[in-house]
Design an enzyme around this catalytic site. Structure first.
Site, PDB file in Angstrom:
ATOM      1  N   SER A 186      -0.047   6.618  -5.125  1.00  0.00           N
ATOM      2  CA  SER A 186       1.329   6.463  -4.461  1.00  0.00           C
ATOM      3  C   SER A 186       2.539   6.539  -5.202  1.00  0.00           C
ATOM      4  O   SER A 186       3.435   6.578  -4.680  1.00  0.00           O
ATOM      5  CB  SER A 186       1.126   5.142  -3.741  1.00  0.00           C
ATOM      6  OG  SER A 186       0.770   4.291  -4.927  1.00  0.00           O
ATOM      7  N   LYS A 246       7.579   5.877  -1.265  1.00  0.00           N
ATOM      8  CA  LYS A 246       8.467   4.865  -0.450  1.00  0.00           C
ATOM      9  C   LYS A 246       9.666   5.580   0.186  1.00  0.00           C
ATOM     10  O   LYS A 246      10.163   5.205   1.219  1.00  0.00           O
ATOM     11  CB  LYS A 246       9.174   3.871  -1.679  1.00  0.00           C
ATOM     12  CG  LYS A 246       8.225   2.769  -2.073  1.00  0.00           C
ATOM     13  CD  LYS A 246       7.657   1.950  -0.994  1.00  0.00           C
ATOM     14  CE  LYS A 246       7.030   0.715  -1.763  1.00  0.00           C
ATOM     15  NZ  LYS A 246       6.606  -0.130  -0.442  1.00  0.00           N
ATOM     16  N   GLU A 293      15.263  -5.020   0.249  1.00  0.00           N
ATOM     17  CA  GLU A 293      14.705  -5.869  -0.787  1.00  0.00           C
ATOM     18  C   GLU A 293      13.773  -4.991  -1.889  1.00  0.00           C
ATOM     19  O   GLU A 293      13.332  -3.790  -1.133  1.00  0.00           O
ATOM     20  CB  GLU A 293      13.550  -6.969  -0.243  1.00  0.00           C
ATOM     21  CG  GLU A 293      12.318  -6.510  -0.096  1.00  0.00           C
ATOM     22  CD  GLU A 293      12.089  -5.280   1.090  1.00  0.00           C
ATOM     23  OE1 GLU A 293      13.255  -5.487   1.955  1.00  0.00           O
ATOM     24  OE2 GLU A 293      11.150  -4.654   1.081  1.00  0.00           O
TER      25      GLU A 293
END
Lengths: 265, 405
Positions: free
Chosen positions: B387, B98, B120
Site C-alpha cells: 500500500s 491514499k 485528518e
C-alpha cells in the site's frame, strides 16, 4: 405530566426559562449534587447533566476539558445515576442527561434507560443521534418515560425542523450558531439568531423551544432567547468554575454568576 | 464478462448506510445537510461519464495508474512455498494508495463548489495526498495532525507545507489520528457551509465508507486483471494491512464474491494484543460509536475510547471501518494482528529480498507471511497489497534498528 412538561406549563408568559449544563464529576465528584441544588436556588429551571465522553466531537475546548477532568476523577454511569438520586431526595428540578451515544451503548440501552428512570432522570439529549438514528434508543426511552430532545441548527431545513418537533418531547434544542459548544461574543450570536428562531417557531409547534450555544451573560440570554421559551448555558459555567476552583468560595462565585444570568444584576 | 450474469450476493451498505449491524451516520444535526448533499452528489457523480472520464484521466496521467503487479521472486524463494505477487500502490504519485481517494474527493468538492478542504492524517500519507490534490486544483487545504505524529512523520509534514497546505498540530487526547479526526470534525461543524471534509479512510458517517471504497476499488480491479493476465486465474490468498482499512477494502472488494479467494486483513498488535498497548481493534475491540459510525472499537467498560498504540502512525487508531467489522462477523475476511517487532522484521526482509522498502503500515501485512506461507503450497498464489513506500518511516526504522542491535 412529567417534570419537564410541568416546568414549561408553569412558566410565566414573559419569563425565559434557564437550563444549565454541568459536566457530571467536574470539577470533582463530590460537588456535582451541590452544584445542581445551588443552580436551582439561584434561578435554574432545568438541569442538563453531562455524561462525560473521551471524544466529544461537537464540543469546544471548554467542555472537552471538563469531560477530561471528570473522567480522570473516575466518573462512571452508575455514579451519575447516584448523583441524580441524591438530588431527587431534595429537589424536583427536571434533569436531562446529555452526552454522546457510545457510553450509553456500552452500558446497554435497555439497562441505561431503566436505571435513568429509576434514578429520577426526565430526558435525554444525545447530539450524535440525529433523527435518522434515533431508533437505537427511542423505544427504550419511551418505555421508561424519558423525553428525547432533538437539536436543530441554523442550517436545518424546515422539513427537518418539523420532524425534530414530531420526534421530540419536552422541548426542541436550538443550536444558535453552526459550530461547536463554547461561549461567544454575544452580539455576533444575536445578530444572526433572530431569523433562525423565527423559522424554528414557524416549524416547531408542538414543543417549547430552548436556545443554546454561545450565551454567557444575562444580556446575551435576553436578546438571543427573546423569541424562545428559554435559554441554555454550559461553557460559560465551566469557564467560571475553571477560573475559581479550588479557591475558597468558588461555589458562591459560580452561584452569583448563575443568579445574574437569570435575573441580571 | 461472466460477472454480469452472476447474481450479486454482497450488497452493502444498505440505503441507510449500514453494513449488517455496523455503519450508520451518528453525527450532530449540523452535519446532516452536508452529508445528505454529499451523498446525493456522489451518487450522481459516480454514474456520470464526464466525472469518471476526468477521474480516469487523472489517475492515468497524474497518479501513474495502473500500478504494476510485481512477482516477488526472491521473497517467494525465501519461503519456498506459494508464489507471492505485490500490487504496487507504493508506485502511486506521493508513494501510497491514499491519492486515489484524495483525487476522487477533490473532484467531488469542486463539483459542489467547495473551495476549502480539510483532512485528518495519521502517518501523513492521506494529508500529503490531500495537499497534493489541492495544489493540483488550487484549493485551500488544512490538515489536522496529532502532535506526536508530526514528530514521527516529520518528512510528510514538510511535504504538505511545501505544497501549500496548512498543517494544524492537534494537542488534545492522545495527540494522534483519533484526536486529529475529532479536530477535523469540529472544524467541519464550524465551517460546514464552505468546507469539504476529505476523510482518508473507510471510516466516518455514511456515505464516507462507501465513497472511499469506491475510489479505491481501482486497486482490486486492476490487480484482478493483472493476476489473470499473469497466471490466468484468481489468487488463493489476498493480504493487506488494516488500520481504518481503506487500502484493504479497495483491494478486497472486487474479490469478495469470489469464494475461493481467502482474504486476510492484518492489524497492528503494537506491543502485543494483550499488552494494553495495541491497535488491534478487530481482535480486542467491542462494538461502539466513534467518528460517526458504529464499528469495533477499543474502549473501556464505561465506553471511553482507549488509546491505541502502534509503531506505525497510520494504524495507530482505536477504530476500524464498519465494513471490515461486518466482513469479520460474516467470516468472509479473517483478521489477525502482528506486533511492532514483527512488522519491523518484515521491513528488513522485504528490503533485502526485493529492494523495496515498505511503509510501516504495509509491513504489517508482510509480517503475516511468516505464519501464512508454511500453510501454502507451491502451486498457490498469494497477492499482497503493497500500500505504501517506507521513505517517510526512515527515521523510525533507523532508530528502531539502532536501539535493537
Amino acid at each position: 405530566m412529567n417534570r419537564i412538561q410541568n416546568v414549561f406549563k408553569n412558566k410565566k408568559a414573559d419569563e425565559k426559562l434557564m437550563s444549565l449544563f454541568i459536566t457530571a464529576g467536574y470539577p470533582d465528584l463530590e460537588s456535582t449534587v451541590d452544584l445542581i441544588l445551588g443552580f436551582e436556588e439561584n434561578g435554574a429551571d432545568l438541569i442538563e447533566l453531562g455524561m462525560p465522553f473521551s471524544d466529544p466531537l461537537a464540543d469546544g475546548p471548554t467542555i472537552q476539558h471538563s469531560s477530561d477532568v471528570a473522567i480522570q476523577n473516575g466518573i462512571t454511569m452508575n455514579k451519575i445515576f447516584e448523583m441524580v438520586k441524591e438530588v431527587r431526595k431534595q429537589s424536583e428540578i427536571p434533569i436531562i442527561l446529555m452526552g454522546y451515544m457510545n457510553p450509553v451503548l456500552r452500558y446497554g440501552v435497555k439497562a441505561f434507560t431503566q436505571k435513568a428512570e429509576e434514578a429520577g432522570v426526565d430526558g435525554l439529549i444525545i447530539p450524535d443521534i440525529p433523527l435518522e438514528e434515533d431508533g437505537i434508543i427511542k423505544e427504550h426511552a419511551a418505555k421508561n418515560n424519558l423525553d428525547i430532545i432533538h437539536l436543530v441548527a441554523p442550517n436545518t431545513s424546515d422539513e427537518r425542523m418539523k420532524l425534530a418537533d414530531e420526534n421530540s418531547q419536552g422541548f426542541v434544542y436550538c443550536v444558535s450558531v453552526t459550530g461547536v459548544t463554547g461561549a461567544r461574543d454575544g452580539e455576533e450570536v444575536s445578530n444572526s439568531v433572530g431569523r433562525f428562531i423565527e423559522r424554528v417557531r414557524a416549524n416547531v409547534t408542538r414543543n417549547p423551544v430552548m436556545v443554546g450555544f454561545g450565551i454567557k451573560t444575562h444580556k446575551d440570554a435576553q436578546s438571543i432567547a427573546s423569541n424562545a421559551d428559554g435559554f441554555i448555558v454550559g461553557s460559560a459555567l465551566i469557564d467560571t468554575i475553571k477560573n475559581h476552583y479550588p479557591d475558597e468560595g468558588w461555589q458562591s462565585e459560580l452561584f452569583t454568576f448563575v443568579h445574574s444570568l437569570k435575573f441580571g444584576n | 464478462m461472466s460477472t454480469q450474469t452472476k447474481t450479486k450476493t454482497y450488497n452493502f451498505p444498505d440505503e441507510r448506510g449500514y453494513y449488517g449491524q455496523f455503519g450508520g451516520k451518528f453525527v450532530p444535526e449540523i452535519l446532516i445537510p452536508a452529508i445528505q448533499e454529499l451523498e446525493a452528489e456522489f451518487d450522481k457523480a459516480k454514474d456520470d461519464p464526464a466525472f469518471n472520464e476526468e477521474l480516469a484521466g487523472l489517475l492515468d496521467e497524474y497518479v501513474g495508474r495502473p500500478t504494476k503487479l510485481t512477482y516477488a521472486n526472491r521473497l517467494t524463494e525465501h519461503y519456498g512455498k506459494a508464489k507471492i505477487y505485490l500490487k504496487r500502490e507504493d508506485l502511486c504519485h506521493t508513494g501510497a494508495h491514499k491519492i486515489n481517494n484524495a483525487i476522487g474527493q477533490v473532484l467531488l468538492a469542486r463539483r459542489m463548489g467547495k473551495k476549502r478542504i480539510i483532512a485528518e492524517t495519521g502517518a501523513g500519507q492521506h494529508g500529503v495526498a490531500t495537499a497534493t490534490a489541492c495544489a493540483k486544483f488550487g484549493l485551500e487545504c488544512i490538515v489536522y495532525m496529532g502532535e506526536e505524529d508530526m514528530v514521527r512523520q516529520k518528512l510528510n509534514v514538510d511535504r504538505m507545507r511545501l505544497m501549500g497546505a496548512e498543517v494544524r498540530s492537534v494537542t488534545s487526547g492522545s495527540r494522534t489520528l483519533k484526536d486529529a479526526t475529532n479536530e477535523a470534525i469540529r472544524d467541519w461543524v464550524t465551517n460546514v457551509d464552505t468546507t469539504f471534509y476529505i476523510i482518508g479512510s473507510v471510516v466516518g458517517p455514511h456515505p464516507y465508507p462507501k465513497m472511499v471504497r469506491h475510489f479505491h476499488e481501482v486497486i482490486g480491479n486492476e490487480a484482478k486483471e493483472q493476476i489473470h493476465k499473469a497466471e490466468d486465474r484468481n489468487p488463493n490468498y489476498l493480504l493487506a494491512c488494516v488500520g481504518g482499512g481503506s487500502n484493504a477494502i479497495g483491494f478486497f472488494y472486487p474479490f469478495i464474491e469470489d469464494e475461493s479467494v481467502k482474504i486476510i486483513g492484518i492489524e497492528a498488535a503494537g506491543f502485543g494484543v494483550d499488552s494494553g498497548k495495541t491497535a488491534a481493534t478487530m481482535t480486542k475491540g467491542t462494538p461502539g460509536i466513534l467518528h460517526g459510525s458504529l464499528s469495533y472499537l477499543l474502549q473501556s467498560d464505561e465506553g471511553q475510547i482507549e488509546l491505541a498504540h502502534s509503531i506505525s502512525a497510520g494504524l495507530d487508531y482505536p477504530g476500524v471501518g464498519p465494513e471490515h467489522a461486518h466482513l469479520k462477523d460474516l467470516g468472509r475476511v479473517q483478521y489477525y494482528a502482528v506486533t511492532d517487532e514483527e512488522a519491523m522484521n518484515a521491513v528488513k526482509l522485504l528490503s533485502e529480498t526485493e529492494g523495496i522498502i515498505p511503509a510501516l503500515e504495509t509491513a504489517h501485512a508482510f509480517a503475516w507471511l511468516k505464519k501464512l506461507m508454511p500453510e501454502t503450497s507451491e502451486d498457490e498464489i498469494v497477492m499482497i497489497n503493497l500500500s505504501g513506500r517506507g521513505d517517510k518511516d526512515m527515521g523510525t526504522i533507523s532508530e528502531y534498528i539502532r536501539e535493537h542491535e
